[in-house]
Each structure stands twice: as structure tokens, then as C-alpha cells.
Write a protein that holds these residues in place. Structure first.
Motif, PDB file in Angstrom:
ATOM      1  N   GLU A 293      -7.440  -5.105  -6.703  1.00 36.46           N
ATOM      2  CA  GLU A 293      -8.696  -4.462  -7.199  1.00 36.46           C
ATOM      3  C   GLU A 293      -8.405  -3.078  -7.655  1.00 36.46           C
ATOM      4  OE1 GLU A 293     -11.028  -2.349  -7.812  1.00 36.46           O
ATOM      5  OE2 GLU A 293     -11.869  -2.080  -5.847  1.00 36.46           O
TER       6      GLU A 293
ATOM      7  N   GLU B 277       0.881  -1.075  -0.070  1.00 35.20           N
ATOM      8  CA  GLU B 277      -0.051  -0.016  -0.179  1.00 35.20           C
ATOM      9  C   GLU B 277       0.849   1.193   0.057  1.00 35.20           C
ATOM     10  OE1 GLU B 277      -3.136   0.684  -0.353  1.00 35.20           O
ATOM     11  OE2 GLU B 277      -2.438   2.806   0.034  1.00 35.20           O
TER      12      GLU B 277
ATOM     13  N   ALA C 152       3.716   0.037  -5.767  1.00 39.72           N
ATOM     14  CA  ALA C 152       4.301  -1.382  -5.923  1.00 39.72           C
ATOM     15  C   ALA C 152       5.458  -1.508  -6.909  1.00 39.72           C
ATOM     16  CB  ALA C 152       3.203  -2.139  -6.726  1.00 39.72           C
ATOM     17  N   GLU C 153       5.496  -0.229  -7.767  1.00 40.49           N
ATOM     18  CA  GLU C 153       6.792  -0.171  -8.821  1.00 40.49           C
ATOM     19  C   GLU C 153       8.168  -0.067  -7.985  1.00 40.49           C
ATOM     20  OE1 GLU C 153       2.888   1.506 -10.505  1.00 40.49           O
ATOM     21  OE2 GLU C 153       3.995   1.393  -8.498  1.00 40.49           O
TER      22      GLU C 153
ATOM     23  N   MET D 273      -9.758  -1.803 -10.647  1.00 41.71           N
ATOM     24  CA  MET D 273     -10.557  -1.361 -11.814  1.00 41.71           C
ATOM     25  C   MET D 273     -11.217  -0.093 -11.460  1.00 41.71           C
ATOM     26  SD  MET D 273     -10.719  -4.553 -11.189  1.00 41.71           S
ATOM     27  CE  MET D 273     -12.183  -5.042 -10.318  1.00 41.71           C
TER      28      MET D 273
HETATM   29  N1  LIG Z   1      -9.858   2.052  -8.527  1.00 38.30           N
HETATM   30  C1  LIG Z   1      -9.867   1.076  -7.517  1.00 38.30           C
HETATM   31  N2  LIG Z   1     -10.759   0.157  -7.908  1.00 38.30           N
HETATM   32  N3  LIG Z   1      -8.941   1.034  -6.588  1.00 38.30           N
HETATM   33  C2  LIG Z   1      -8.003   1.747  -6.267  1.00 38.30           C
HETATM   34  C3  LIG Z   1      -7.388   1.213  -5.130  1.00 38.30           C
HETATM   35  C4  LIG Z   1      -6.321   2.047  -4.656  1.00 38.30           C
HETATM   36  C5  LIG Z   1      -5.756   1.385  -3.461  1.00 38.30           C
HETATM   37  O1  LIG Z   1      -4.575   1.180  -3.773  1.00 38.30           O
HETATM   38  C6  LIG Z   1      -3.369   1.741  -3.611  1.00 38.30           C
HETATM   39  N4  LIG Z   1      -2.564   2.165  -4.556  1.00 38.30           N
HETATM   40  C7  LIG Z   1      -2.888   2.351  -6.262  1.00 38.30           C
HETATM   41  N5  LIG Z   1      -1.818   2.081  -6.818  1.00 38.30           N
HETATM   42  C8  LIG Z   1      -0.736   1.918  -6.032  1.00 38.30           C
HETATM   43  C9  LIG Z   1       0.751   1.438  -6.239  1.00 38.30           C
HETATM   44  N6  LIG Z   1       1.262   1.638  -7.500  1.00 38.30           N
HETATM   45  N7  LIG Z   1       1.454   0.812  -5.426  1.00 38.30           N
HETATM   46  C10 LIG Z   1       0.733   0.576  -4.164  1.00 38.30           C
HETATM   47  N8  LIG Z   1      -0.316   1.139  -3.620  1.00 38.30           N
HETATM   48  C11 LIG Z   1      -1.170   1.452  -4.638  1.00 38.30           C
HETATM   49  C12 LIG Z   1      -4.021   3.403  -3.196  1.00 38.30           C
HETATM   50  O2  LIG Z   1      -3.174   4.177  -2.536  1.00 38.30           O
HETATM   51  C13 LIG Z   1      -5.433   2.804  -2.613  1.00 38.30           C
HETATM   52  O3  LIG Z   1      -5.168   2.433  -1.281  1.00 38.30           O
END
Ligand SMILES: N=C(N)NC/C=C/[C@H]1O[C@@H](n2cnc3c(N)ncnc32)[C@H](O)[C@@H]1O
Length: 435
Positions: free
Chosen positions: A218, A175, A203-204, A220
Motif C-alpha cells: 500500500e 518494514e 525493501a531495497e 499510494m
Molecule cells: N503512503 C502510503 N500509502 N503508505 C506509506 C506506508 C509506509 C509504511 O511502509 C514503510 N516503508 C516505506 N518505504 C519502505 C521501504 N522502501 N522499505 C521498507 N519499508 C518501507 C514505512 O516505514 C511505513 O511503515
């Protein structure tokens, strides 16, 4: 970032057919790269099914907007934007590197997930959340001893389901924002510290101690792709997924259908015809601009408002999808089943979760009108002017979701349609999402 092109001493126009449209090509028309045959072949092809990569010559100065992968960069030359192979360009040191706004707008994006508002909305969406719980429950035996990555875990609900319903060896709950600190508390509060490891970071960028057997996320957004979190999933897939491992969702489809929208049209457009017995129609162009220019996200179309059978216009296989394919395209042909007024196109998505077991059953999360409503609702694209259609008419055309070349979480949706194939009764409209 300015770069100059090296080594490539000829004019290259390289087109990359998108696998999921392979079946739509006429036989023998797959172009090869860098040849005059290529140009001829391409001039005959429906260019809509190609993601043009940038053509350039040695010595050109490119403006690189983004480097989604180490081998393909997103760059601009003379106003044209496309993918270039990183291997042939060299970074030119800039004298004064002015700060460029982050095209991912991460500050704003991750900032919106620091508070509970969006997490409450997502957790309150029972269709969405139960679908993921169903997947974990259905695969609980296969998950035993496995390594799982939950990308963008938010409050950690999917990771907690894994620990509660199955016995994975470890779940890496990734997260990016400060919600991660609370997620750690939730893992402890529910007694799953031995199984779930919360990692704060993008995550990258995060480092996992090992590759994973399951990548679940999740991701989308509205109209499936908005936010383009899917790009993060693809990067994590390529970096952390073991050979032959599982990614959930396994596939996704965007569905479109022409609809009648009497209520919305009356509320926003017809209203100006005689409010309180007066003629306010000179305001209708303003209303069209204000209410019909952008897609409407919070729309719940009813099955009875659909004028034709819905059709999948885009299908994404999460095992083969490439970042450069995210300039996704589709086409449609609807046969009108009931006469009415064609006010708008409605879009929604469906995702599938394949079972980890050969004979296991897949799980589907459908956000369309025949399923329980979800927080995504459906996306409504209002035509500027409604069209009367009769049963048996055809509505054919194309939808193009073109990713915003600069603001990488945004896209434009181009819709072009024709009634009964006529060249007069046609329409075309571009909907920004959102920039
Ligand atoms: N729109 C929908 N369905 N879900 C959004 C979901 C978003 C969640 O995933 C986290 N998130 C989004 N992209 C990344 C990433 N690249 N690395 C780590 N955490 C990330 C955001 O901070 C939100 O808590």
C-alpha cells in the motif's frame, strides 16, 4: 558525487518514449537515439511526453544525485538534470566529500512511521483497509502455497489478512522502521508465526531467501505519487517478483476535474473584502500566496462541485512502469457541463487489483468524490483567480507531475489550461509538493 564521462565521443540526446503515452504519439514519430534525425523528430514532438535523458560529451563532469538502478543514474550537468546510463561514466574520487543531505530524507520519513499516529490513520481508513482485505479474500484459493511479499507492511495488517484468510506458504512482511518489532508481536499475538516472517529493513536492501509469487504494497501517497514509495515497489518488483507473478495494486490512475469551491474561496479570499464592515482587500495578495500556493491535501470535493466529467490524466501499469517514467505527465480536455465559477482543479487516484484467477473479479480502490471518503481525501489546486465558465465551454491543457530532481520524495505539479482554446484566457501555475 562527481563523475566523468568516458567513451561517449559524440553529443547524445536520447529520449525515452514512455509506454503509457505510446498511444498518444502521432504515427512514425518515435525518435531513435543519437542522430540528427533524432533531433529533427524531437523538435516536432510534444516534448511533454518524453523524459529527457542527459546529453553530454566525453570528459564532462557530472554531479550524480541518485542511483535508482544499477543501469540508470540521476545526474546533473551545467544545471540540467536527467538520467544517464551508468555504464559510460566513472566515479572520480573526491578530495573533500562533504556530507550530502539524504535526498530521500529517510530519517524523517521512516521516523514518522515509528509512532502509531499514521498507522492509526491508515488502519482507521475502512475503504483502504477493506479493499486490501477484499483482494486477499477474493484470491484466497489462488494464494494457497504461494510466497508473498508485503512491502512496507507497517503494523502488518495485509500480511495478517493473508494468514487469516488464505494459506500462503510464507509472507515476508518487510518494514524499514522500528515498528517491525511490534509487528512481530502482532503476528505472534494472532498465532501466525508459522506463516508471516517480519523482516526489518528497507525493501531495497533486504535479502529474501526466494523470489515471490505476489508483491503487495500500500504505497499510494497524496496525488498518487507523493512520497514516491512507488519507486521502492518497482525496485522490489524487478528484484524479487517471479516471471508472470502478481503485483497488487496492478495499475493506478490519477484523475483530475475542474471544480467550483465557493466555501474554500469565501473562507480564504472573499473574507478580506469586508470583515466587520472594513476593507481588508490589500491582504488578498498575501492570502493568495499563503493559502493557494501549495496544494490542499485535506479536501473533500462533492460531486455537485465538479464542473465537468472527471478525466484520467495519468495511467500507470505496475508491470511495465519504469523508475524513469516517474516524471509522469498527462493532458486533459474538459467539456464544462454546468455553468459556474472555476476555482480549482481537484485530483484523486484509483488503483486496481487484478485477480490471480483468469475469471476472477478485480478489486478497485477509488478515492474520488463518488466513493467513500478515504484518509487521502482529495488534492485541491486553487487557481490564483477564479474564472466564470458556461456549460459547453472547454477547459483544455496539461498537467505535469515533475519529480523533484533533488528531494526524491517530492514533486512539483505544473498545470496549464486554456478556456475554449483561447490564447488570452489561459492560466498556468506550479504547485510544490512540498519542497
Ligand atoms: N503512503 C502510503 N500509502 N503508505 C506509506 C506506508 C509506509 C509504511 O511502509 C514503510 N516503508 C516505506 N518505504 C519502505 C521501504 N522502501 N522499505 C521498507 N519499508 C518501507 C514505512 O516505514 C511505513 O511503515
Amino acid at each position: 558525487m562527481i563523475h566523468i564521462v568516458l567513451r561517449w565521443d559524440f553529443h547524445v540526446v536520447v529520449f525515452q518514449p514512455q509506454p503509457h503515452f505510446q498511444s498518444l504519439f502521432k504515427s512514425g514519430q518515435n525518435p531513435s537515439s543519437s542522430s540528427s534525425r533524432n533531433d529533427d523528430a524531437i523538435s516536432r514532438l510534444p516534448a511533454l511526453f518524453y523524459v529527457p535523458q542527459l546529453s553530454f560529451s566525453s570528459g564532462d563532469m557530472l554531479l550524480v544525485h541518485a542511483k535508482p538502478t544499477s543501469e540508470w543514474w540521476w545526474a546533473e550537468l551545467h544545471g540540467v538534470i536527467g538520467y544517464v546510463p551508468a555504464s559510460v561514466i566513472r566515479q572520480e574520487p573526491d578530495e573533500e566529500e562533504e556530507p550530502v543531505e539524504d535526498p530521500w530524507q529517510d530519517e524523517e520519513y521512516f521516523g514518522s512511521y515509528k509512532t502509531l499516529k499514521l498507522h492509526l490513520e491508515m488502519l482507521s481508513d475502512k475503504s483502504r483497509t477493506e479493499a486490501y482485505r477484499h483482494v486477499i479474500f477474493n484470491n484466497s484459493a489462488a494464494l494457497r502455497g504461494k510466497v508473498v511479499m508485503d512491502l512496507g507492511c507497517g503494523t502488518g495488517i495485509i500480511s495478517l489478512f493473508c494468514a487469516q484468510l488464505a494459506q500462503p506458504s510464507v509472507v515476508y512482511a518487510v518494514e524499514a522502521c522500528s515498528m517491525a518489532a511490534y509487528t512481530r508481536q502482532l503476528v505472534k499475538q494472532n498465532g501466525f508465526e508459522e506463516v508471516v516472517t517480519v523482516l526489518q529493513g528497507r525493501a531495497e536492501e533486504i535479502q529474501l531467501p526466494e523470489k515471490v509469487d505476489v508483491l503487495v504494497s500500500e504505497w499510494m501517497g497524496s496525488c498518487l505519487l507523493f512520497e514516491f514509495m512507488v519507486e521502492s515497489v518497482l525496485l522490489a518488483r524487478d528484484r524479487w517478483l517471479k516471471e508472470g507473478a502478481v503485483t497488487w495494486p496492478s495499475s493506478a490512475a490519477l484523475t483530475l476535474v475542474p471544480c467550483q469551491a465557493d466555501g474554500y474561496y469565501a473562507e480564504k479570499m472573499a473574507f478580506w473584502e469586508h470583515p466587520y464592515g472594513l476593507d481588508f482587500t490589500p491582504l488578498q495578495p498575501l492570502a493568495r500566496q499563503e493559502f493557494f500556493t501549495k496544494p490542499r491535501f485535506s479536501h473533500l470535493v462533492e460531486p455537485a462541485e465538479c464542473l465537468a466529467a472527471p478525466c484520467h490524466v495519468i495511467r500507470l501499469d505496475m508491470y511495465t512502469l519504469q523508475i524513469r517514467d516517474l516524471e509522469v505527465l498527462g493532458r486533459f480536455l474538459f467539456c464544462v457541463e454546468r455553468s459556474g465559477i472555476f476555482h480549482e482543479f481537484t485530483a484523486w487516484f484509483t488503483v486496481h487489483f487484478n485477480s490471480m484467477e483468469a475469471e476472477g473479479s478485480a478489486v478497485e480502490l477509488d478515492t474520488g468524490p463518488s466513493a467513500e471518503p478515504t484518509h487521502w481525501k482529495r488534492t485541491l489546486f486553487m487557481l490564483d483567480r477564479p474564472v466564470s465558465v458556461c456549460a459547453g465551454d472547454s477547459i483544455s491543457g496539461t498537467i505535469v507531475l515533475r519529480r523533484n530532481p533533488v528531494w526524491r520524495r517530492h514533486m512539483n505539479v505544473f498545470l496549464h489550461w486554456s478556456i475554449n482554446g483561447s490564447t488570452e484566457d489561459v492560466g498556468t501555475k506550479t504547485f510544490p509538493m512540498w519542497r
